[in-house]
Design a protein around this motif. Structure first.
Motif, PDB file in Angstrom:
ATOM      1  N   THR A 205      21.055   0.705  67.246  1.00  0.00           N
ATOM      2  CA  THR A 205      19.828   1.491  67.088  1.00  0.00           C
ATOM      3  C   THR A 205      19.467   1.578  65.621  1.00  0.00           C
ATOM      4  O   THR A 205      20.293   1.966  64.789  1.00  0.00           O
ATOM      5  CB  THR A 205      20.019   2.912  67.658  1.00  0.00           C
ATOM      6  OG1 THR A 205      20.527   2.815  68.984  1.00  0.00           O
ATOM      7  CG2 THR A 205      18.696   3.657  67.684  1.00  0.00           C
ATOM      8  N   GLU A 209      13.910   3.318  65.479  1.00  0.00           N
ATOM      9  CA  GLU A 209      14.068   3.678  66.884  1.00  0.00           C
ATOM     10  C   GLU A 209      14.539   5.124  67.042  1.00  0.00           C
ATOM     11  O   GLU A 209      14.114   5.831  67.962  1.00  0.00           O
ATOM     12  CB  GLU A 209      15.068   2.729  67.545  1.00  0.00           C
ATOM     13  CG  GLU A 209      15.128   2.851  69.056  1.00  0.00           C
ATOM     14  CD  GLU A 209      15.994   1.774  69.676  1.00  0.00           C
ATOM     15  OE1 GLU A 209      16.157   1.801  70.903  1.00  0.00           O
ATOM     16  OE2 GLU A 209      16.510   0.929  68.924  1.00  0.00           O
ATOM     17  N   GLN A 210      15.381   5.588  66.140  1.00  0.00           N
ATOM     18  CA  GLN A 210      15.842   6.972  66.207  1.00  0.00           C
ATOM     19  C   GLN A 210      14.686   7.947  65.975  1.00  0.00           C
ATOM     20  O   GLN A 210      14.550   8.955  66.680  1.00  0.00           O
ATOM     21  CB  GLN A 210      16.938   7.195  65.169  1.00  0.00           C
ATOM     22  CG  GLN A 210      18.179   6.335  65.378  1.00  0.00           C
ATOM     23  CD  GLN A 210      19.162   6.473  64.240  1.00  0.00           C
ATOM     24  OE1 GLN A 210      19.194   7.484  63.538  1.00  0.00           O
ATOM     25  NE2 GLN A 210      20.000   5.459  64.041  1.00  0.00           N
ATOM     26  N   MET A 213      12.358   8.054  69.012  1.00  0.00           N
ATOM     27  CA  MET A 213      12.861   8.920  70.088  1.00  0.00           C
ATOM     28  C   MET A 213      12.475  10.374  69.849  1.00  0.00           C
ATOM     29  O   MET A 213      12.015  11.075  70.764  1.00  0.00           O
ATOM     30  CB  MET A 213      14.383   8.787  70.192  1.00  0.00           C
ATOM     31  CG  MET A 213      14.886   7.454  70.663  1.00  0.00           C
ATOM     32  SD  MET A 213      16.694   7.426  70.708  1.00  0.00           S
ATOM     33  CE  MET A 213      16.994   5.711  71.125  1.00  0.00           C
ATOM     34  N   LEU A 227      13.043   8.888  78.687  1.00  0.00           N
ATOM     35  CA  LEU A 227      13.051   7.850  77.650  1.00  0.00           C
ATOM     36  C   LEU A 227      14.073   6.765  77.926  1.00  0.00           C
ATOM     37  O   LEU A 227      14.148   5.800  77.165  1.00  0.00           O
ATOM     38  CB  LEU A 227      13.339   8.486  76.287  1.00  0.00           C
ATOM     39  CG  LEU A 227      12.367   9.560  75.803  1.00  0.00           C
ATOM     40  CD1 LEU A 227      12.775  10.047  74.430  1.00  0.00           C
ATOM     41  CD2 LEU A 227      10.946   9.034  75.787  1.00  0.00           C
ATOM     42  N   THR A 230      12.592   3.284  78.447  1.00  0.00           N
ATOM     43  CA  THR A 230      11.914   2.774  77.251  1.00  0.00           C
ATOM     44  C   THR A 230      12.899   2.239  76.229  1.00  0.00           C
ATOM     45  O   THR A 230      12.707   1.146  75.676  1.00  0.00           O
ATOM     46  CB  THR A 230      11.049   3.878  76.619  1.00  0.00           C
ATOM     47  OG1 THR A 230      10.139   4.385  77.605  1.00  0.00           O
ATOM     48  CG2 THR A 230      10.269   3.352  75.428  1.00  0.00           C
ATOM     49  N   PHE A 231      13.965   2.975  75.958  1.00  0.00           N
ATOM     50  CA  PHE A 231      14.906   2.603  74.898  1.00  0.00           C
ATOM     51  C   PHE A 231      16.207   1.997  75.427  1.00  0.00           C
ATOM     52  O   PHE A 231      17.025   1.548  74.622  1.00  0.00           O
ATOM     53  CB  PHE A 231      15.241   3.838  74.052  1.00  0.00           C
ATOM     54  CG  PHE A 231      14.086   4.379  73.276  1.00  0.00           C
ATOM     55  CD1 PHE A 231      13.732   3.835  72.057  1.00  0.00           C
ATOM     56  CD2 PHE A 231      13.328   5.433  73.768  1.00  0.00           C
ATOM     57  CE1 PHE A 231      12.660   4.335  71.335  1.00  0.00           C
ATOM     58  CE2 PHE A 231      12.252   5.933  73.057  1.00  0.00           C
ATOM     59  CZ  PHE A 231      11.925   5.381  71.841  1.00  0.00           C
ATOM     60  N   ARG A 233      18.816   3.457  76.607  1.00  0.00           N
ATOM     61  CA  ARG A 233      19.937   4.235  76.097  1.00  0.00           C
ATOM     62  C   ARG A 233      20.246   5.356  77.082  1.00  0.00           C
ATOM     63  O   ARG A 233      19.384   5.766  77.860  1.00  0.00           O
ATOM     64  CB  ARG A 233      19.608   4.830  74.714  1.00  0.00           C
ATOM     65  CG  ARG A 233      19.273   3.803  73.642  1.00  0.00           C
ATOM     66  CD  ARG A 233      20.492   3.004  73.213  1.00  0.00           C
ATOM     67  NE  ARG A 233      20.180   2.120  72.109  1.00  0.00           N
ATOM     68  CZ  ARG A 233      19.754   0.862  72.240  1.00  0.00           C
ATOM     69  NH1 ARG A 233      19.582   0.363  73.465  1.00  0.00           N
ATOM     70  NH2 ARG A 233      19.511   0.124  71.187  1.00  0.00           N
ATOM     71  N   ILE A 238      20.405   9.488  73.397  1.00  0.00           N
ATOM     72  CA  ILE A 238      19.088   9.990  73.006  1.00  0.00           C
ATOM     73  C   ILE A 238      19.192  11.423  72.500  1.00  0.00           C
ATOM     74  O   ILE A 238      18.547  11.800  71.510  1.00  0.00           O
ATOM     75  CB  ILE A 238      18.118   9.885  74.193  1.00  0.00           C
ATOM     76  CG1 ILE A 238      17.933   8.419  74.607  1.00  0.00           C
ATOM     77  CG2 ILE A 238      16.774  10.513  73.860  1.00  0.00           C
ATOM     78  CD1 ILE A 238      17.063   8.239  75.826  1.00  0.00           C
TER      79      ILE A 238
END
Length: 461
Positions: A205, A209-210, A213, A227, A230-231, A233, A238
């Protein structure tokens, strides 16, 4: 059971006369115990229902052929051995045109928005043409989508507080998963975190990206599980990055939320309506209620004049729409004057420069450093519309006071339009809710460094 020897002549191989020792007498008085039966390949066991010995079948002649009725002719002829693989002859099908002559074309009804002259050609599908190259279908000639489906008129949108009907809500424009800020402030923010080592890129990540989120959670008030697609994770990952970004955004509080300047603001200095009457004003103060999710045992203290449980957030802004002070965490039932008194008494509370004042509403009362309007007098701008001009000096003062104090209303409108976390009831503990309220104010000031965007309502004078 009788046991006898089988000669080679009986097997159809040799004549017993040429090999006199091959045929022997068959012993008949052999015990019938299975374990004593010899296992020679030329011996066989002949079982009978009676005890009489089985008569041997007469031997066949040496070159005798089998009876024709025992070996019928095969249905399929034997395969022909060849070095090359067999090739089937190509079927000779008649031409499609010979079997199916072209029928007369059917009458075609004109489509909406077209004429009969634009009917499709006949035949619709011509007969296939044999060729060594692969067949290519002709490009379909469809009518234009605009002719079939005319553009529908836009749906009416109800105006929000601080907006007009001609201005559609910002969350309806653009992508549904927008980050609530443009590209430039987003990447500048990620670069700042990277240069100051507030966040670090991990193996899976990146910092961008962090931060994305975090912005999606506070910008749309979504749960962590929403989420995941989408990610890609887990909820734990998250949640961990959300807390990390919330902490580093809070580290920018002293830098982004600063006391206002003591100089006369150009908005006042260049306008004869405000100068010199409000030349000592450095900003405006007001409170807003943010929906809160609290335990039931303390929910009564958070129920005030607003619907549901809320927290009373007091903020001070300058005339550039930037927050200069934010105090969150008070119950929704607390009075605005009580929250202001607590902000002044704090060690790191609201600062009051000598000789300067803040514009406040009538609920805060008259205090040193705070300038409220006249009571029991028209105040709001909509009360002076339609030719209702001020009739005395009190109404004139309240009109100009309201024209300046509208700045904080625009700031709150942009603040809640951008961050749905403070507009809807969140899904986090109360301590996290208080921190997010302040973090959203910090990001509000960060975005304003790059200019106003579509989330700010137009200014009314």
């Amino acid at each position: 059971m009788q046991i006898r020897a089988v000669s080679q002549a009986e097997l159809g191989r040799e004549n017993p006369a040429s090999h006199p020792g091959s045929a022997e007498l068959i012993p008949e008085n052999i015990p019938t115990h299975p374990e004593r039966i010899p296992t020679h390949p030329l011996l066989r066991i002949a079982s009978a229902s009676t005890r009489n010995p089985v008569a041997p079948s007469p031997p066949l002649p040496r070159h005798a052929s089998a009876p024709p009725h025992r070996h019928p002719s095969p249905i399929f002829p034997p395969a022909r051995r060849s070095s090359s693989p067999a090739r089937l002859p190509a079927p000779s099908h008649p031409q499609p045109a010979a079997l199916h002559p072209a029928a007369p074309p059917l009458p075609v009804q004109a489509l909406p928005g077209t004429t009969k002259s634009q009917s499709p050609p006949t035949p619709i599908f011509p007969p296939a043409r044999r060729s060594s190259s692969p067949a290519r279908l002709p490009a379909p000639s469809h009518p234009q989508p605009a002719a079939l489906h005319p553009a529908a008129p836009p749906l009416p949108v109800q105006a929000l507080p601080g907006t007009t009907k001609s201005q559609s809500p910002p969350w309806r424009s653009g992508a549904p998963w927008s980050l609530r800020m443009k590209r430039t402030p987003f990447f500048r923010l990620c670069t700042l975190f990277r240069e100051r080592s507030l966040l670090k890129d991990s193996i899976h990540t990146s910092i961008e990206e962090q931060v994305a989120m975090f912005l999606l959670v506070v910008g749309h008030n979504t749960r962590f599980r929403a989420l995941q697609p989408t990610f890609r994770r887990s909820i734990e990952v998250i949640s961990r990055y959300f807390k990390a970004v919330l902490y580093v955004v809070g580290e920018l509080r002293d830098e982004m939320i600063r006391p206002p300047s003591t100089q006369i603001h150009p908005k006042i200095q260049e306008n004869n309506r405000f100068n010199p009457y409000f030349k000592d004003c450095i900003g405006a103060i007001d409170g807003t209620h943010v929906l809160a999710r609290v335990p039931k045992n303390i929910s009564a203290a958070f129920r005030g004049r607003k619907e549901g449980t809320t927290q009373n957030v007091m903020a001070a802004v300058d005339f550039d729409l930037k927050f200069t002070y934010v105090l969150a965490g008070w119950e929704g039932s607390a009075h605005d004057a009580l929250v202001l008194a607590d902000a002044v008494e704090r060690d790191d509370g609201l600062s009051l420069p000598p000789g300067k004042v803040y514009l406040v509403d009538a609920g805060y009362g008259v205090k040193p450093g705070f300038l409220p309007p006249y009571r029991k007098t028209r105040y709001h701008l909509k009360e002076y519309g339609g030719g209702n001009n001020p009739e005395n000096y009190k109404e004139l003062f309240n009109l100009r006071h309201s024209s300046l104090r509208i700045t904080i209303e625009r700031a709150f409108a942009a603040y809640k339009n951008r961050w749905k976390f403070v507009y809807n009831k969140p899904f986090h503990p109360y301590k996290t809710q208080v921190k997010v309220v302040i973090a959203c104010a910090i990001l509000h000031n960060w975005v304003l460094q790059f200019g106003e965007d579509e989330y700010f309502p137009p200014e009314e004078t």
